[in-house]
Design an enzyme around this catalytic site. Structure first.
Site, PDB file in Angstrom:
ATOM      1  N   ASP A  59      -7.267  -1.458  -7.019  1.00 52.39           N
ATOM      2  CA  ASP A  59      -7.829  -2.086  -5.821  1.00 52.39           C
ATOM      3  C   ASP A  59      -8.208  -3.521  -6.161  1.00 52.39           C
ATOM      4  O   ASP A  59      -8.506  -3.842  -7.314  1.00 52.39           O
ATOM      5  CB  ASP A  59      -9.056  -1.326  -5.314  1.00 52.39           C
ATOM      6  CG  ASP A  59      -9.321  -1.667  -3.847  1.00 52.39           C
ATOM      7  OD1 ASP A  59      -8.722  -1.025  -2.974  1.00 52.39           O
ATOM      8  OD2 ASP A  59     -10.079  -2.608  -3.575  1.00 52.39           O
ATOM      9  N   ARG A  88       0.833  -1.224   0.000  1.00 54.37           N
ATOM     10  CA  ARG A  88       0.000   0.000   0.000  1.00 54.37           C
ATOM     11  C   ARG A  88       0.862   1.266   0.000  1.00 54.37           C
ATOM     12  O   ARG A  88       0.467   2.282   0.567  1.00 54.37           O
ATOM     13  CB  ARG A  88      -0.972   0.008   1.182  1.00 54.37           C
ATOM     14  CG  ARG A  88      -1.784  -1.274   1.352  1.00 54.37           C
ATOM     15  CD  ARG A  88      -2.861  -1.448   0.313  1.00 54.37           C
ATOM     16  NE  ARG A  88      -3.912  -0.487   0.407  1.00 54.37           N
ATOM     17  CZ  ARG A  88      -5.101  -0.688   1.009  1.00 54.37           C
ATOM     18  NH1 ARG A  88      -5.361  -1.832   1.568  1.00 54.37           N
ATOM     19  NH2 ARG A  88      -6.009   0.243   1.008  1.00 54.37           N
ATOM     20  N   TYR A 123     -15.678  -9.925   0.755  1.00 52.72           N
ATOM     21  CA  TYR A 123     -16.377  -8.661   0.489  1.00 52.72           C
ATOM     22  C   TYR A 123     -17.692  -8.893  -0.247  1.00 52.72           C
ATOM     23  O   TYR A 123     -18.695  -8.239   0.029  1.00 52.72           O
ATOM     24  CB  TYR A 123     -15.481  -7.706  -0.310  1.00 52.72           C
ATOM     25  CG  TYR A 123     -14.356  -7.159   0.537  1.00 52.72           C
ATOM     26  CD1 TYR A 123     -14.596  -6.135   1.442  1.00 52.72           C
ATOM     27  CD2 TYR A 123     -13.077  -7.693   0.478  1.00 52.72           C
ATOM     28  CE1 TYR A 123     -13.579  -5.642   2.252  1.00 52.72           C
ATOM     29  CE2 TYR A 123     -12.055  -7.206   1.282  1.00 52.72           C
ATOM     30  CZ  TYR A 123     -12.316  -6.181   2.167  1.00 52.72           C
ATOM     31  OH  TYR A 123     -11.310  -5.710   2.974  1.00 52.72           O
ATOM     32  N   ARG A 140      -2.478   6.864   1.340  1.00 58.96           N
ATOM     33  CA  ARG A 140      -2.941   8.032   2.094  1.00 58.96           C
ATOM     34  C   ARG A 140      -1.927   8.702   2.993  1.00 58.96           C
ATOM     35  O   ARG A 140      -2.175   9.779   3.499  1.00 58.96           O
ATOM     36  CB  ARG A 140      -4.168   7.644   2.926  1.00 58.96           C
ATOM     37  CG  ARG A 140      -5.357   7.327   2.067  1.00 58.96           C
ATOM     38  CD  ARG A 140      -6.343   6.502   2.817  1.00 58.96           C
ATOM     39  NE  ARG A 140      -5.714   5.240   3.206  1.00 58.96           N
ATOM     40  CZ  ARG A 140      -6.267   4.343   4.004  1.00 58.96           C
ATOM     41  NH1 ARG A 140      -7.436   4.592   4.524  1.00 58.96           N
ATOM     42  NH2 ARG A 140      -5.649   3.221   4.296  1.00 58.96           N
ATOM     43  N   ARG A 187      -6.777  13.033  -4.060  1.00 58.56           N
ATOM     44  CA  ARG A 187      -8.002  12.486  -3.487  1.00 58.56           C
ATOM     45  C   ARG A 187      -9.053  13.587  -3.268  1.00 58.56           C
ATOM     46  O   ARG A 187     -10.247  13.328  -3.312  1.00 58.56           O
ATOM     47  CB  ARG A 187      -7.684  11.807  -2.155  1.00 58.56           C
ATOM     48  CG  ARG A 187      -8.817  10.936  -1.675  1.00 58.56           C
ATOM     49  CD  ARG A 187      -8.415  10.133  -0.498  1.00 58.56           C
ATOM     50  NE  ARG A 187      -7.961  11.004   0.589  1.00 58.56           N
ATOM     51  CZ  ARG A 187      -7.874  10.622   1.854  1.00 58.56           C
ATOM     52  NH1 ARG A 187      -8.199   9.392   2.178  1.00 58.56           N
ATOM     53  NH2 ARG A 187      -7.451  11.440   2.776  1.00 58.56           N
TER      54      ARG A 187
HETATM   55  O1  CP3 Z   1      -0.122  -0.956  -2.694  1.00 60.16           O
HETATM   56  C1  CP3 Z   1      -0.458   0.058  -3.297  1.00 60.16           C
HETATM   57  O2  CP3 Z   1       0.047   1.160  -3.037  1.00 60.16           O
HETATM   58  C2  CP3 Z   1      -1.470  -0.035  -4.396  1.00 60.16           C
HETATM   59  C3  CP3 Z   1      -2.760   0.301  -3.979  1.00 60.16           C
HETATM   60  C4  CP3 Z   1      -3.727  -0.638  -3.303  1.00 60.16           C
HETATM   61  C5  CP3 Z   1      -4.983  -0.151  -2.878  1.00 60.16           C
HETATM   62  N1  CP3 Z   1      -5.699  -1.215  -2.455  1.00 60.16           N
HETATM   63  C6  CP3 Z   1      -5.419   1.248  -2.943  1.00 60.16           C
HETATM   64  C7  CP3 Z   1      -6.431   1.728  -1.996  1.00 60.16           C
HETATM   65  C8  CP3 Z   1      -3.686  -2.021  -3.054  1.00 60.16           C
HETATM   66  C9  CP3 Z   1      -2.563  -3.009  -3.258  1.00 60.16           C
HETATM   67  C10 CP3 Z   1      -4.957  -2.368  -2.525  1.00 60.16           C
HETATM   68  C11 CP3 Z   1      -5.346  -3.745  -2.185  1.00 60.16           C
HETATM   69  C12 CP3 Z   1      -6.485  -3.964  -1.286  1.00 60.16           C
HETATM   70  N2  CP3 Z   1      -7.685  -3.328  -1.284  1.00 60.16           N
HETATM   71  C13 CP3 Z   1      -6.533  -4.980  -0.307  1.00 60.16           C
HETATM   72  C14 CP3 Z   1      -5.447  -5.992  -0.049  1.00 60.16           C
HETATM   73  C15 CP3 Z   1      -4.335  -5.425   0.721  1.00 60.16           C
HETATM   74  C16 CP3 Z   1      -4.635  -5.217   2.164  1.00 60.16           C
HETATM   75  O3  CP3 Z   1      -4.436  -4.111   2.642  1.00 60.16           O
HETATM   76  O4  CP3 Z   1      -5.044  -6.187   2.811  1.00 60.16           O
HETATM   77  C17 CP3 Z   1      -7.779  -4.903   0.328  1.00 60.16           C
HETATM   78  C18 CP3 Z   1      -8.285  -5.759   1.463  1.00 60.16           C
HETATM   79  C19 CP3 Z   1      -8.511  -3.848  -0.318  1.00 60.16           C
HETATM   80  C20 CP3 Z   1      -9.913  -3.429  -0.050  1.00 60.16           C
HETATM   81  C21 CP3 Z   1      -9.978  -2.013   0.375  1.00 60.16           C
HETATM   82  N3  CP3 Z   1      -9.739  -0.923  -0.443  1.00 60.16           N
HETATM   83  C22 CP3 Z   1     -10.313  -1.511   1.656  1.00 60.16           C
HETATM   84  C23 CP3 Z   1     -10.623  -2.376   2.858  1.00 60.16           C
HETATM   85  C24 CP3 Z   1     -10.284  -0.114   1.582  1.00 60.16           C
HETATM   86  C25 CP3 Z   1     -10.672   0.874   2.649  1.00 60.16           C
HETATM   87  C26 CP3 Z   1      -9.817   0.858   3.809  1.00 60.16           C
HETATM   88  C27 CP3 Z   1      -8.400   1.184   3.475  1.00 60.16           C
HETATM   89  O5  CP3 Z   1      -7.513   0.401   3.830  1.00 60.16           O
HETATM   90  O6  CP3 Z   1      -8.171   2.210   2.869  1.00 60.16           O
HETATM   91  C28 CP3 Z   1      -9.885   0.230   0.266  1.00 60.16           C
HETATM   92  C29 CP3 Z   1      -9.669   1.580  -0.272  1.00 60.16           C
HETATM   93  C30 CP3 Z   1      -8.315   1.897  -0.806  1.00 60.16           C
HETATM   94  N4  CP3 Z   1      -7.614   1.118  -1.685  1.00 60.16           N
HETATM   95  C31 CP3 Z   1      -7.558   3.077  -0.531  1.00 60.16           C
HETATM   96  C32 CP3 Z   1      -6.381   2.974  -1.281  1.00 60.16           C
HETATM   97  C33 CP3 Z   1      -5.275   3.982  -1.360  1.00 60.16           C
HETATM   98  C34 CP3 Z   1      -7.983   4.223   0.402  1.00 60.16           C
HETATM   99  C35 CP3 Z   1      -9.198   4.944  -0.024  1.00 60.16           C
HETATM  100  C36 CP3 Z   1      -8.942   6.136  -0.877  1.00 60.16           C
HETATM  101  O7  CP3 Z   1      -7.862   6.332  -1.416  1.00 60.16           O
HETATM  102  O8  CP3 Z   1      -9.876   6.944  -1.033  1.00 60.16           O
END
Ligand code: CP3
Length: 342
Positions: free
Chosen positions: A74, A25, A151, A29, A38
């Site tokens: 995502d 990640r 999910y 953020r 964002r």
């Molecule tokens: O690694 C990276 O930098 C690439 C970006 C990336 C995102 N999501 C961007 C994102 C990756 C690799 C993911 C994978 C992802 N998404 C997972 C597996 C990895 C992990 O952390 O377990 C999961 C479970 C998700 C599902 C998801 N997406 C959730 C639960 C959320 C909300 C909570 C949170 O952690 O932010 C997201 C949103 C999300 N995906 C954001 C980002 C940067 C934040 C929201 C936003 O940017 O507005």
């Protein structure tokens, strides 16, 4: 040819001067430049606009110089492409208004033509590759079928994913049908990603640790195995299972090039459980990045000593948290670059 090939070397098990480093990640953020974008664009607009997704992917690289980039996207673009509505609600996270709860819901789930439904991801990969100019490798990723099912059934994030587990145990036939549809879509998707330019693939089984070791075999591992077998000739595959230390031995036999480890497993135990040969990736506690930079550096060096510099990729044990100071994230990366084997 990629100029900095430390990451690819580690995936092949070749000897390196220091291990490669990236952070799960890392495009996210904790970066002010990410937060600025964002403000202007909602989550899926950022994912679906190749100019934005590629820019966000390279933001952490410009700032910190990691040894690999991971495409901004995502895991939930997969259910979206399969005809399941997914929303990303600010301050709440993923929300699926029509979750899958029975066979009837499942009948509406499609296995899409990925180059059509997810063509925007491939465009983002091509644009990112241009921006990276072969300096470092690009990682493409997907969620594991089990984590995606969590999910799809729960309809939102959860501490226990009790509805998802209940669905598997009360309607196993439907659960396996959904898992297979997700697996087929994911294989086609990841193959396209490699064709578009990704140099390695990571599968995130973020909620694998919710399952008992026996249920893990049935509802998660066998599908990750299918994905690994289908992909491994085309690109190295990394399997990351959060809370899945109990499965490291089986995961090592799937043909994956590396296994991710979370911070609850010691380096020594992870080596033992995975059989001692396969490349491991991890496992700094993401909250440890709140320690002062000097403490972070000391602990990163101890972690590298623990895993050994070879057959190893430095990473966090899960995604970086939004409240991590930039200086501390920088100290984590610098510590690896400064590492000298003792
Ligand atoms: O690694 C990276 O930098 C690439 C970006 C990336 C995102 N999501 C961007 C994102 C990756 C690799 C993911 C994978 C992802 N998404 C997972 C597996 C990895 C992990 O952390 O377990 C999961 C479970 C998700 C599902 C998801 N997406 C959730 C639960 C959320 C909300 C909570 C949170 O952690 O932010 C997201 C949103 C999300 N995906 C954001 C980002 C940067 C934040 C929201 C936003 O940017 O507005």
């Amino acid at each position: 040819m990629i100029k900095n090939d430390l990451f690819l070397k580690a995936l092949k098990g070749e000897t390196v001067d220091r291990p490669p480093v990236w952070m799960m990640r890392q495009a996210g953020r904790y970066l002010p430049e990410f937060r600025a974008l964002r403000e202007k664009y909602d989550f899926f607009t950022r994912c679906q606009t190749p100019e934005l997704a590629s820019e966000i992917t390279v933001q952490p690289i410009r700032r910190f110089g990691m040894d690999a980039a991971i495409l901004f996207s995502d895991i939930l673009v997969i259910p979206q492409a399969m005809n399941i509505e997914v929303q990303m609600k600010p301050d709440f996270g993923p929300y699926l208004p029509s979750p899958i709860r029975d066979q009837k819901d499942l009948d509406a789930v499609a296995v899409p033509d990925v180059s059509e439904a997810l063509g925007y991801v491939m465009d983002a990969i091509r644009m990112t590759k241009e921006k990276l100019e072969d300096t470092i490798p690009l990682i493409g990723f997907a969620g594991s079928p089990w984590t995606i099912l969590c999910y799809c059934v729960q309809g939102q994030g959860s501490k226990s994913f009790d509805l998802a587990r209940g669905f598997c145990f009360t309607q196993p036939k439907a659960a396996h049908e959904l898992l297979q549809k997700i697996t087929d879509t994911t294989i086609a998707y990841l193959k396209e990603k490699v064709k578009a330019g990704c140099n390695a693939i990571q599968v995130f089984d973020s909620w694998g640790g919710m399952l008992s070791p026996t249920d893990y075999q049935e509802f998660s591992l066998q599908y990750m195995k299918q994905i690994t077998e289908a992909l491994k000739e085309e690109a190295p595959v990394i399997l990351f299972g959060k809370g899945c230390w109990f499965a490291l031995g089986e995961m090592a036999k799937t043909g994956a090039s590396a296994l991710g480890v979370d911070w609850t497993c010691s380096p020594r135990n992870a080596r033992y459980l995975s059989g001692g040969q396969i490349t491991l990736q991890g496992n700094f506690d993401p909250s440890r990045l709140l320690s002062p930079p000097s403490e972070i550096k000391k602990r990163v060096h101890q972690m590298i000593d623990g895993f050994g510099k070879d057959n190893y990729i430095v990473n966090l044990g899960h995604g970086i948290l939004p409240n991590i100071p930039l200086e501390n994230a920088g100290a984590f990366i610098e510590a690896v670059k400064e590492y000298k084997a003792r």
